[in-house]
Write an enzyme that holds these catalytic residues in place. Sequence first.
Site, PDB file in Angstrom:
ATOM      1  CG  ASP A 250      -0.218  -0.288   2.520  1.00 35.58           C
ATOM      2  OD1 ASP A 250       0.435  -1.347   2.598  1.00 35.58           O
ATOM      3  OD2 ASP A 250      -0.279   0.533   3.446  1.00 35.58           O
ATOM      4  CG  ASN A 251       3.115   2.512   2.720  1.00 31.21           C
ATOM      5  OD1 ASN A 251       2.040   3.098   2.646  1.00 31.21           O
ATOM      6  ND2 ASN A 251       3.623   2.090   3.856  1.00 31.21           N
TER       7      ASN A 251
HETATM    8  P1  AMP Z   1       0.877   3.972   6.923  1.00 24.88           P
HETATM    9  O1  AMP Z   1       1.692   3.132   7.837  1.00 24.88           O
HETATM   10  O2  AMP Z   1       0.955   5.445   7.192  1.00 24.88           O
HETATM   11  O3  AMP Z   1       1.116   3.648   5.495  1.00 24.88           O
HETATM   12  O4  AMP Z   1      -0.639   3.598   7.248  1.00 24.88           O
HETATM   13  C1  AMP Z   1      -1.184   2.320   7.065  1.00 24.88           C
HETATM   14  C2  AMP Z   1      -2.692   2.399   7.113  1.00 24.88           C
HETATM   15  O5  AMP Z   1      -3.124   2.822   8.400  1.00 24.88           O
HETATM   16  C3  AMP Z   1      -3.293   3.384   6.128  1.00 24.88           C
HETATM   17  O6  AMP Z   1      -4.487   2.827   5.650  1.00 24.88           O
HETATM   18  C4  AMP Z   1      -3.548   4.602   6.971  1.00 24.88           C
HETATM   19  O7  AMP Z   1      -4.575   5.408   6.436  1.00 24.88           O
HETATM   20  C5  AMP Z   1      -3.934   3.985   8.306  1.00 24.88           C
HETATM   21  N1  AMP Z   1      -3.644   4.884   9.440  1.00 24.88           N
HETATM   22  C6  AMP Z   1      -2.431   5.242   9.906  1.00 24.88           C
HETATM   23  N2  AMP Z   1      -2.540   6.058  10.959  1.00 24.88           N
HETATM   24  C7  AMP Z   1      -3.871   6.233  11.185  1.00 24.88           C
HETATM   25  C8  AMP Z   1      -4.639   6.959  12.140  1.00 24.88           C
HETATM   26  N3  AMP Z   1      -4.071   7.692  13.096  1.00 24.88           N
HETATM   27  N4  AMP Z   1      -5.980   6.903  12.049  1.00 24.88           N
HETATM   28  C9  AMP Z   1      -6.566   6.155  11.094  1.00 24.88           C
HETATM   29  N5  AMP Z   1      -5.911   5.450  10.184  1.00 24.88           N
HETATM   30  C10 AMP Z   1      -4.569   5.469  10.209  1.00 24.88           C
HETATM   31 MG    MG Z   2       0.556   4.227   3.782  1.00 24.48          MG
END
Ligand code: AMP
Ligand code: MG
Length: 484
Positions: A250-251
């Site tokens: 997803d990244n």
């Molecule tokens: P990331 O690690 O930033 O790529 O996030 C992974 C997933 O977790 C993505 O779908 C983000 O939108 C979700 N996510 C990360 N932090 C939050 C948060 N504080 N509230 C809601 N969703 C989050």
């Molecule tokens: Mg992400």
Amino acid sequence: MTGPGFHFDNTYLDLPEALYSKLSPVPVTQPEIVILNLPLATEMGLDFSGMSPDEQAALFAGNVLPEGAEPLAQAYAGHQFGHFTTLGDGRAILLGEHFTPAGQRMDVQFKGSGRTPYSRGGDGRAALGPMLREYVISEAMHALKVPTTRSLAVVATGEQVHRETDLPGAILTRIACSHLRVGTFEYAIMQQDKEMMRSLVDYTLDRHFPSIEDTANKALALLEAVVEKQADLVTNWMRVGFVHGVMNTDNMALSGETIDYGPCAFMDSFDPGTVFSSIDHKGRYAYANQPSIVQWNLARFAETLLPILDDNIKHASEIAEQVLRSFGPLHKEKWFSMMRAKLGLTGDREDDESLVTDLLDWMHGAEVDYTNFFRDLVPGDRPHGKPYDDEAFVAWYARWQERLARDQKDLEASLALMGASNPVVIPRNHKVEQALDAATNGDLQPFRDLLDALEKPYQNQSGLTPYQSPPKPEEKVLQTFCGT
Ligand code: AMP
Ligand code: MG
């Protein structure tokens, strides 16, 4: 108030509705601008001079939506550390696609803008430190000429977010060629709707690869194009010593831009096993693993395309496997050519491979600073002192000189190649942490100074020394945190 001049289009809304949810950012109580990227604003054809600081803050907080924005949260899925999960923008909102004066279509997205249908247990918010981290690293990557999303602004929300402790909340405005990810396709395939997959392929080709849109097998063309882009991207990461930290599917953006700066960092001394992320316990996303992880992620992407690669599933698998197999040699070729450029070498000699790998082995063993080494390496003037007086290095240096002399007609060309491949300054982790610590405590000056120092990373300038020195033992940052 005169608006900044956004020209929005909202083509994502033309995709099947399963792929997004329409909703607005959740307003915040007391927004305040922390940083606004004026050079990027200018590039985008935006002018904020007609807006007061309060109006700017209200805009970047999502309290007042710009004209033409049709906000939505994107649905996606992803393999996180190898395990499949459905996700989506849990704390991000896409405002729309802004057209720049150069005719480029750029996504404008808020990160930290409140809960969405995809928030799961999260609060939809972000803390100031991690948003400033994304800001500085993405802007540094851009200056380093590594494809990346950009950062237009950070606002403080005036609200606290609760993590291990209470932290100041913030919203980042991210600018990207698009937010289409491998995970977008992984989400779409779950809907078991071939037409949806086809429309997503068409949409992705149209946005990122318009020149190959008219191919007979569009899914194949897209797969090949993404393989090439990702091979280029990861080679660039390896060149500058970047460790992404969370290379979940997803990244990984299909545009080939670096996206989602979490616990990322730059390596100081050369070590293929470098890991910073506090959540990467097994070193899955270590520096030297990144190319094979890209290949693994590409395989997940290829799987989503199988139903439309060919009606015969066996044949579709064969097509996909053939493209995936091309990644190894393609990446190796790009990587060697990048390493040759770092060493100022042109042409292709049989023993180049051992010249490069012997050097890296020595650098690893001697714990040589990855960035400073390539700047210390000057033809005809062997560096001295520790670690360069080492016999193994002296011998390697002689081999390098010999190799240079064999093909190099023009020393200036070699120097130019090295100068363009080897930065003089990178956002060293300890400097980033110091700047973020100060900013979180209300002092933005170190952050601004760091941004200035990183603006022209291939040019020697006065005042850079504090940013070029590797960390002292007590300054070393061993772990970085997502802070989500
Ligand atoms: P990331 O690690 O930033 O790529 O996030 C992974 C997933 O977790 C993505 O779908 C983000 O939108 C979700 N996510 C990360 N932090 C939050 C948060 N504080 N509230 C809601 N969703 C989050
Ligand atoms: Mg992400």
